[in-house]
Design an enzyme around this catalytic site. Sequence first.
Site, short mmCIF file in Angstrom:
data_model
loop_
_atom_site.label_atom_id
_atom_site.label_comp_id
_atom_site.label_asym_id
_atom_site.label_seq_id
_atom_site.Cartn_x
_atom_site.Cartn_y
_atom_site.Cartn_z
N ARG A 178 -4.82 10.47 4.76
CA ARG A 178 -3.81 11.52 4.84
C ARG A 178 -2.73 11.37 3.76
NH1 ARG A 178 -2.39 13.03 8.95
NH2 ARG A 178 -0.22 13.37 8.43
N ASP A 222 4.84 0.20 12.24
CA ASP A 222 3.66 -0.48 11.69
C ASP A 222 3.57 -1.94 12.13
OD1 ASP A 222 3.62 1.27 8.49
OD2 ASP A 222 3.08 1.87 10.52
N ARG A 228 0.38 14.16 13.40
CA ARG A 228 0.91 13.89 12.05
C ARG A 228 0.87 15.14 11.17
NH1 ARG A 228 -1.39 8.29 9.94
NH2 ARG A 228 0.45 8.40 8.62
N ARG A 251 -8.34 -0.77 4.76
CA ARG A 251 -7.48 0.27 4.19
C ARG A 251 -6.14 -0.31 3.76
NH1 ARG A 251 -7.20 5.80 7.27
NH2 ARG A 251 -6.01 6.06 5.38
N CYS A 254 -5.02 12.17 13.28
CA CYS A 254 -5.71 10.88 13.11
C CYS A 254 -5.54 10.13 14.43
CB CYS A 254 -5.12 10.10 11.95
SG CYS A 254 -3.54 9.37 12.32
N VAL A 266 7.91 6.71 17.21
CA VAL A 266 7.57 7.40 15.95
C VAL A 266 6.30 8.23 16.09
CG1 VAL A 266 7.02 7.12 13.51
CG2 VAL A 266 8.78 5.67 14.58
N LYS A 279 0.85 -1.21 0.00
CA LYS A 279 0.00 0.00 0.00
C LYS A 279 0.88 1.25 0.00
CE LYS A 279 -1.68 1.47 4.08
NZ LYS A 279 -1.36 2.85 4.43
N ASN A 280 1.89 1.25 0.88
CA ASN A 280 2.69 2.47 1.08
C ASN A 280 3.71 2.71 -0.02
OD1 ASN A 280 1.15 2.89 3.29
ND2 ASN A 280 2.71 2.31 4.79
C1 EPZ Z 1 4.20 6.72 6.58
O1 EPZ Z 1 3.38 7.70 7.17
C2 EPZ Z 1 3.31 5.50 6.40
N1 EPZ Z 1 2.21 5.84 5.49
C3 EPZ Z 1 2.78 5.05 7.76
O2 EPZ Z 1 2.02 3.88 7.54
C4 EPZ Z 1 3.96 4.72 8.66
O3 EPZ Z 1 3.48 4.35 9.94
C5 EPZ Z 1 4.87 5.95 8.78
O4 EPZ Z 1 5.29 6.38 7.47
C6 EPZ Z 1 6.12 5.68 9.61
O5 EPZ Z 1 6.83 4.62 9.03
C7 EPZ Z 1 2.45 5.91 4.17
O6 EPZ Z 1 3.56 5.71 3.70
C8 EPZ Z 1 1.27 6.24 3.29
P1 EPZ Z 1 6.04 10.10 8.78
P2 EPZ Z 1 3.90 9.24 7.23
O7 EPZ Z 1 5.89 11.36 8.00
O8 EPZ Z 1 4.78 9.52 6.09
C9 EPZ Z 1 6.10 13.35 12.23
C10 EPZ Z 1 0.24 2.45 7.84
O9 EPZ Z 1 -0.12 1.86 8.85
N2 EPZ Z 1 6.08 14.35 11.14
O10 EPZ Z 1 7.22 9.24 8.52
O11 EPZ Z 1 2.69 10.09 7.43
C11 EPZ Z 1 4.83 12.54 12.30
O12 EPZ Z 1 3.86 13.21 13.07
C12 EPZ Z 1 0.64 3.89 7.91
O13 EPZ Z 1 0.37 1.95 6.70
C13 EPZ Z 1 6.15 15.71 11.44
O14 EPZ Z 1 6.21 16.09 12.61
O15 EPZ Z 1 4.74 9.21 8.56
C14 EPZ Z 1 5.29 11.25 12.95
O16 EPZ Z 1 5.30 11.42 14.35
C15 EPZ Z 1 0.34 4.47 9.27
N3 EPZ Z 1 6.13 16.62 10.43
C16 EPZ Z 1 6.72 11.09 12.44
O17 EPZ Z 1 7.12 12.38 11.97
C17 EPZ Z 1 6.07 16.24 9.10
O18 EPZ Z 1 6.08 17.12 8.21
C18 EPZ Z 1 6.86 10.10 11.28
O19 EPZ Z 1 5.89 10.45 10.32
C19 EPZ Z 1 6.00 14.85 8.81
C20 EPZ Z 1 6.02 13.94 9.83
#
Ligand code: EPZ
Length: 421
Positions: free
Chosen positions: A93, A305, A122, A397, A117, A327, A22-23
């Site tokens: 998102r 995850d 996030r 999802r 969420c 995370v 998916k990702n």
């Molecule tokens: C990706 O989400 C994945 N989704 C998530 O999978 C996964 O859990 C996550 O990466 C971590 O590996 C997709 O790829 C579609 P991040 P993402 O930006 O990119 C903070 C699933 O279950 N952050 O790496 O949204 C954020 O709040 C989903 O398949 C900021 O503060 O995650 C988080 O605490 C859930 N500012 C941390 O960084 C930003 O601009 C990591 O978030 C961006 C992120």
Amino acid sequence: MEKMVIKGGTPLRGEVPVSGAKNAALPAMCAALLTEDELTLHRVPALRDIRTTKQLLIQLGVQLDDLTPGTVRIRAREISDHTAPYELVKTMRASVLVLGPLMARAGIANVSLPGGCAIGARPIDQHLKGLEAMGAAIELRSGYVEARANRLKGTDFTFDLITVTGTENLIMAASLAKGTTVLRNCAMEPEVDGVIDLLNSMGAAIQRESYDTIVIEGKDSLHAAVHTVIADRIEAGTHLIAAAITRGDVLVTGCDTSHLVSLLEKLEEAGLNVEVGQDRVRVTSNGRIRSRDVETNPYPGFATDFQAQYMALVSLADSRCTITETVFENRFMHVQELVRMGADIRISGRSATVRGVQKLSGAQVQATDLRASACLILAGLAAEGVTEIHRVYHLDRGYERIEEKLVRLGADIRREKDELL
Ligand code: EPZ
């Protein structure tokens, strides 16, 4: 609404194939916006989030055809709309992944802020900071990001923190920028490398200069490509944990085992027998699960995850361990549901202490997010009696027909209409 009904206690046995990730599929579909030519994607999983992304791309004016199950042909000959609306973004998102491609191709994007969420706030501040560094003018108005740029320009940008979709968005934005972009402190998830491979097959010039530094030489245009989405490592790991928690014997096929190293190490530490091939992994259990601490970290660390699924497993382990979630700030929504099934778990800040119990008991539980749903499925497979999981749309999802795959492994699981909701 639907629910999942599981009668636990059957050790899972057999072979299960893994679907496309998916990702990796979500950014790949958004990358189609970067060219007016055709992009053909294979191994696209049939998931709710994929359907949402198709809906969003069509709304932007993209032509999209499902050629065969798993193969999608996308053509953004022209982009007639530049808005990712709130009603779509709030359900997924990852819609934010159109931001980089729209800015690169059209220099205009109106993307609803995703909002929080279940697992955390996030924010997308890093995505926006990077685009500003590339010359975009960013305004936040009525809950929308309004981004404009004549043409993005190359920059040297360091992320303040590791973000998977932030890295993917800026790689896509930089692929058509004027000049060269260096991105530092990038995510190293395999799905990011999937985006790099796809864009390079479209004529981009992107390389990982070092483990967390990516260099993108901007091009004037990208061209057609045919690409196969990488296997879903999270689905693969979820099935492996299902084998472990039911004390079964399962062979997971069609996965890239080099993406599963940290999980496989942890399963071995927990006393499971793990046999690793190039594209397959077999997990068997001798019945005992050893408690082992785990801390989630960006790749190649133990993936966040997998955290909920691992917690289900060690809920039945032989002593006590601590799970630390570094995370996301609120990714323990599954704990209370596990406790209702008899687990002994206490949360303190970002850590949860899990004392193994002899058994879990089937109960009515509620899914809150995608991986929490998977956790409850695993707990239900191992529990004595019947578990009913409500709000199972969260599960759909990210898992393609999971109950069909589990039934083939011997599970007593079925989907029913939910009269409660
Ligand atoms: C990706 O989400 C994945 N989704 C998530 O999978 C996964 O859990 C996550 O990466 C971590 O590996 C997709 O790829 C579609 P991040 P993402 O930006 O990119 C903070 C699933 O279950 N952050 O790496 O949204 C954020 O709040 C989903 O398949 C900021 O503060 O995650 C988080 O605490 C859930 N500012 C941390 O960084 C930003 O601009 C990591 O978030 C961006 C992120």
